[in-house]
Design a protein around this motif. Sequence first.
Motif, PDB file in Angstrom:
ATOM      1  N   SER A  20       0.948  -1.186   0.098  1.00 57.72           N
ATOM      2  CA  SER A  20      -0.643  -0.023   0.308  1.00 57.72           C
ATOM      3  C   SER A  20       1.074   1.030  -0.014  1.00 57.72           C
ATOM      4  N   GLY A  21       0.347   2.319  -0.359  1.00 55.12           N
ATOM      5  CA  GLY A  21       0.697   3.736  -0.419  1.00 55.12           C
ATOM      6  C   GLY A  21       0.445   4.553   0.295  1.00 55.12           C
ATOM      7  N   TYR A  23      -1.209   8.596   0.679  1.00 53.16           N
ATOM      8  CA  TYR A  23      -0.951  10.357   0.278  1.00 53.16           C
ATOM      9  C   TYR A  23      -1.373  10.769   1.474  1.00 53.16           C
ATOM     10  N   TRP A  45       2.911  11.996  -2.327  1.00 47.73           N
ATOM     11  CA  TRP A  45       2.563  10.419  -2.605  1.00 47.73           C
ATOM     12  C   TRP A  45       3.500  10.041  -2.137  1.00 47.73           C
ATOM     13  N   VAL A  46       3.895   8.556  -1.375  1.00 43.81           N
ATOM     14  CA  VAL A  46       4.742   8.186  -0.896  1.00 43.81           C
ATOM     15  C   VAL A  46       4.381   5.884  -1.169  1.00 43.81           C
ATOM     16  N   SER A  47       5.176   5.553  -1.452  1.00 44.19           N
ATOM     17  CA  SER A  47       5.091   3.919  -1.337  1.00 44.19           C
ATOM     18  C   SER A  47       6.286   2.900  -1.229  1.00 44.19           C
ATOM     19  N   GLU A 170       5.967   3.996   6.332  1.00 45.22           N
ATOM     20  CA  GLU A 170       6.847   3.758   4.955  1.00 45.22           C
ATOM     21  C   GLU A 170       7.931   4.861   4.694  1.00 45.22           C
ATOM     22  N   VAL A 237      -0.152   3.386  -5.001  1.00 44.77           N
ATOM     23  CA  VAL A 237       0.255   4.240  -5.337  1.00 44.77           C
ATOM     24  C   VAL A 237       1.022   3.348  -6.359  1.00 44.77           C
ATOM     25  N   ASP A 239       3.973   2.839  -9.679  1.00 41.00           N
ATOM     26  CA  ASP A 239       4.642   3.065  -9.873  1.00 41.00           C
ATOM     27  C   ASP A 239       4.913   3.935 -10.564  1.00 41.00           C
TER      28      ASP A 239
END
Length: 280
Positions: A20-21, A23, A45-47, A170, A237, A239
């Motif tokens: 999961s990412g 936001y 946005w972070v993954s 994360e 999120v 790639d």
Amino acid sequence: MRVFTLAMLAVAVLAAPASSGVYYEARTTGEGKGSELQAATVKAWVSGDKAKIFFETTGNPMMKPGDYLLAFGGGQTLYLVSPKDKTYTKWDMDAMMQMAAGFTKMMKMEIHDAKVEKLEERPGEIVAGLPTIYYKFRTTYRQTMKFMMMSQDNRVEEVRELWVAPDLVEKALGVYLRKTPPKTPSEDFNRLLALELEKVKGIPLKIRTVTTTQDKKGATQTTVVTMEVTKLQVMPVPDSTFEIPAGYQEVSLLPTGESPDQGEGEENPMLKLLGGKKKQ
């Protein structure tokens, strides 16, 4: 009902699978001289160890609204992407610190008698729907500078309050949501700060920093800068979020002179900081 909703959000964010990412949206505001340079409104946005940080507004002279940062390896590699100019710039932090160290040496800038103290730790308020732990630190030091006929001798006190979500995992959240302030050219001072602040586990969702500077004549100046995450949610999120668009041209961070490969409209971020102009 509100407590139940907050609890469910916390469970969703903290227990999300690694695929999961996240936001989030954050706002930085300030009061006092120079604080406008830190003002910003971002969406991110972070993954895992990758992040995209989009600047809706910014006071940083090295970028403009609409630019965004791409981070890889939890911030080990950074790119500044400018959709308006269709360019991207690799942020070589080592090169930037070497340049800063050169200025520091030229201006004989030194930090003396640095001290970092943890003043408080307790349960904090809910920020962006998540429970936090509140920390308060005080950093004091003396900063001197001598350059040509000018000299400064200032006493600085920085009180830093953090509201930290201890279980956010994360890695790339820490690229923008940093516990420690930006590094200085003084490695000893950086290590002293990191020694204390890196003991704090988790990601800060709110930071308030009050800096008071007193010169050798006794005159004081205070700035207050507050960063707060206003929205945070778990979401997929892809790639592709972290890809530099096709057709964008690379621009060097540090001034290197004219290059035939750089077309009209491109702009060097470091030249903007130093007051340079766009290439004609």
